[in-house]
Design a protein around this motif. Sequence first.
Motif, PDB file in Angstrom:
ATOM      1  N   THR A   1       0.530  -1.281  -0.083  1.00 30.47           N
ATOM      2  CA  THR A   1      -0.317  -0.208   0.063  1.00 30.47           C
ATOM      3  C   THR A   1       0.678   1.486  -0.268  1.00 30.47           C
ATOM      4  O   THR A   1       0.534   2.368  -0.729  1.00 30.47           O
TER       5      THR A   1
ATOM      6  N   ASP B   1       2.639   2.386  -3.446  1.00 33.19           N
ATOM      7  CA  ASP B   1       1.322   2.135  -4.172  1.00 33.19           C
ATOM      8  C   ASP B   1       1.432   3.977  -4.225  1.00 33.19           C
ATOM      9  O   ASP B   1       1.128   4.230  -4.821  1.00 33.19           O
ATOM     10  N   LYS B   2       1.862   3.993  -2.683  1.00 38.76           N
ATOM     11  CA  LYS B   2       1.796   5.998  -2.596  1.00 38.76           C
ATOM     12  C   LYS B   2       2.438   6.336  -2.757  1.00 38.76           C
ATOM     13  O   LYS B   2       2.727   7.366  -3.216  1.00 38.76           O
TER      14      LYS B   2
ATOM     15  N   ASP C   1       4.906   6.488  -0.542  1.00 45.24           N
ATOM     16  CA  ASP C   1       5.021   6.276   0.712  1.00 45.24           C
ATOM     17  C   ASP C   1       6.675   6.284   1.686  1.00 45.24           C
ATOM     18  O   ASP C   1       6.505   5.130   2.134  1.00 45.24           O
TER      19      ASP C   1
ATOM     20  N   ARG D   1       4.282  -0.336 -11.307  1.00 49.57           N
ATOM     21  CA  ARG D   1       3.139  -1.220 -10.150  1.00 49.57           C
ATOM     22  C   ARG D   1       3.467  -2.355  -9.821  1.00 49.57           C
ATOM     23  O   ARG D   1       3.802  -3.151 -10.837  1.00 49.57           O
TER      24      ARG D   1
END
Length: 141
Positions: A26, A29-30, A32, A80
Amino acid sequence: MSPDHARPSPVATEHPNTCLIRDGYTAFDKGDMEIIRTLLHDRVVHRVQGRGPLCGDYRTPEEVLGFYVRVFELSGGTYRSEPYAVMAGDGYGVALVHTYAERPGRVLDGRAVDVFRIEDGRITEIRTLAEDQYADDAFWS
């Protein structure tokens, strides 16, 4: 037993390491990197199999994060890695992932397996194994 007195079915809970791995995807994907850094052990190593220019061992959190940044740069931000199955136990975890990226004149659309070793709630090793290593190597070359 009547339906009024039926026992509730037990609620399945995921292993904490499964959640740890999902949290990593997650955050990835961001983009971060701060969250990803908190998930990596100080002696992490990410082993990328193959013969392409990005293959090799990345041996510190900074090297691992630098590798991720390089993947985003080379793909123009299109890369991705989407897990479609994540399994984990006390010391190990596995994610089956769909990978996708674009470069001028090239598209990467495949699958891979990421194998994780986990200690003390942090990732100490990641091994990335592409389904079609030749296609991955050619895409990044």
